[in-house]
Structures are given as structure tokens and as C-alpha cells.
Scaffold this active site. Structure first.
Site, PDB file in Angstrom:
ATOM      1  N   LYS A  25       0.588  -1.435  -0.135  1.00  0.00           N
ATOM      2  CA  LYS A  25      -0.566   0.236   0.045  1.00  0.00           C
ATOM      3  C   LYS A  25       0.555   1.269   0.187  1.00  0.00           C
ATOM      4  O   LYS A  25       0.633   2.195  -0.694  1.00  0.00           O
ATOM      5  CB  LYS A  25      -0.742  -0.421   1.217  1.00  0.00           C
ATOM      6  CG  LYS A  25      -1.827   1.154   1.034  1.00  0.00           C
ATOM      7  CD  LYS A  25      -1.161   1.972   2.496  1.00  0.00           C
ATOM      8  CE  LYS A  25      -2.388   3.424   2.644  1.00  0.00           C
ATOM      9  NZ  LYS A  25      -1.569   4.273   3.767  1.00  0.00           N
ATOM     10  N   ASP A  36      -6.214   0.698   0.927  1.00  0.00           N
ATOM     11  CA  ASP A  36      -6.212   0.927   2.352  1.00  0.00           C
ATOM     12  C   ASP A  36      -6.963  -0.070   2.310  1.00  0.00           C
ATOM     13  O   ASP A  36      -8.234  -0.481   2.188  1.00  0.00           O
ATOM     14  CB  ASP A  36      -5.868   2.143   2.407  1.00  0.00           C
ATOM     15  CG  ASP A  36      -6.703   3.280   2.066  1.00  0.00           C
ATOM     16  OD1 ASP A  36      -7.743   2.264   1.531  1.00  0.00           O
ATOM     17  OD2 ASP A  36      -7.073   3.934   2.629  1.00  0.00           O
TER      18      ASP A  36
END
Length: 204
Positions: free
Chosen positions: A116, A134
């Protein structure tokens, strides 16, 4: 769901697209590391405060970890993150001439950097076609029926099949903003959502 229509409406709602403050790769990297388990409204001003005192890898690497801790005290796990910031800064100086690398493999070698964070750096600092997932992106993409996944890693893979490459770098910030303001985890504000006539609302 019509993906082009979905993106058109999100761009109209959030015309800034994938931009989110500074585009300096070092700032993006450090602020994203700081953002883990911390709300955006806390992370960004705290990162700005940190960079007002230490703005380069050299300054971060030479700083006392206690001073970094004091500056980033508002973010979660600030002691752990302060140590990581110093290590990341040292690695940048020793192995990358002080410049943040622009490839996934290198970014994943830094402490506290997962896919991420790496994808955020690639998309927001280097404008690459990277898709960062996320908790908001994972939650919303499943809620809207775009994917049926059980982890952020799986979600990244499946979303790349759903969205054309030209949209990848925009998805994170657009869905994060939607998830924070409208499509909230509890009591989503479906009645005012720009997508309310095309979203299947599968979790309602």
C-alpha cells in the site's frame, strides 16, 4: 457497474484526483509510513510539522530519535515510526544517494513499507500507474460489488482487472475521500452519495 461512469462521478466530486498535498517523493514516503493506523486529518499536519524541522534524508538521519518522536507524537505508534524514519533516511543515503527509488522492489525493502505504501509513493510522487489499497479501498470496493475479496493484496489484483490502467493511480484517494465523508463504515450516507443510483449497496 459502469466503471467509466463511476470514475466520472468521483472526479466531479473530487476534481483534485490523485493529488494530496506535497508530491515530493521523500515527503510522500515518510508521511505514508506515518499514516499507518492514523487518521488523515492527523497525519498530514503532523508530517508538515516534522518537515518544517527536518526536510531531507540527511537531516532526518542525523536527528535525535527523541526529537522526531516529539514532532510526530500525534500519530499512532509514534516511537516505532520515529525509529523507522531514521532507518529509512539512512538507507536512502547509503544505498540510493538520498533519492527515493521509483520501483516497487526497492521500496518494499524499507522498514514499515508494504505494498500500500509503495503504491502510494509510485502513484502520488512518481505518477505511475500504481493501485494502492488501504482499508477504505478494500471496504468500499467490496461494498459496491466491484470485487469479492478477503485481503488488501487480493483486492489490488482484482481491482486491476476491473479498472483500466489509466484509472489505477486515482482510485486510492478518490475512494478514501468517499469512504471518509460519505460511504462510512457505519451509517453510510447513501441518500446523498453521487453513486446512489448505480451502487448495488450489497451490505445494506
Amino acid at each position: 457497474m459502469d466503471i467509466d461512469e463511476l470514475m466520472k462521478r468521483l472526479f466531479e466530486l473530487y476534481p483534485e484526483g490523485y493529488t494530496n498535498g506535497s508530491r515530493d517523493p521523500f515527503f510522500v514516503l515518510i508521511s505514508t509510513v506515518m499514516s499507518h493506523r492514523t487518521r488523515d486529518e492527523v497525519t498530514y499536519p503532523t508530517a508538515v510539522k516534522l518537515f518544517e524541522t527536518f526536510s531531507t534524508p540527511e537531516e532526518m538521519a542525523e536527528a535525535d530519535v527523541e526529537e522526531i518522536e516529539t514532532l510526530i507524537r500525534d500519530v499512532g505508534f509514534y516511537r516505532v515510526k520515529a525509529g523507522r524514519i531514521k532507518v529509512i533516511s539512512r538507507i536512502l543515503l547509503e544505498e540510493y544517494e538520498g533519492r527515493v527509488p521509483d520501483d516497487m522492489e526497492s521500496l518494499l525493502k524499507f522498514p514499515g513499507v508494504g505494498r500500500k505504501t509503495a503504491n502510494c509513493v509510485l502513484a502520488h510522487a512518481f505518477f505511475q500507474d500504481a493501485l494502492a489499497v488501504d482499508t477504505h479501498v478494500y471496504r468500499l470496493s467490496n461494498r459496491m460489488g466491484l470485487v469479492r475479496t478477503k485481503s488488501p493484496e487480493e483486492t489490488e489484483i482484482e481491482l486491476k482487472k476491473v479498472f483500466p490502467r489509466r484509472y489505477w493511480k486515482h482510485i486510492n484517494l478518490l475512494l478514501v475521500k468517499l469512504g471518509q465523508n460519505i460511504c462510512r463504515p457505519i451509517s453510510p450516507r447513501c441518500e446523498i452519495c453521487t453513486l446512489n443510483d448505480i451502487c448495488p449497496k450489497i451490505l445494506r
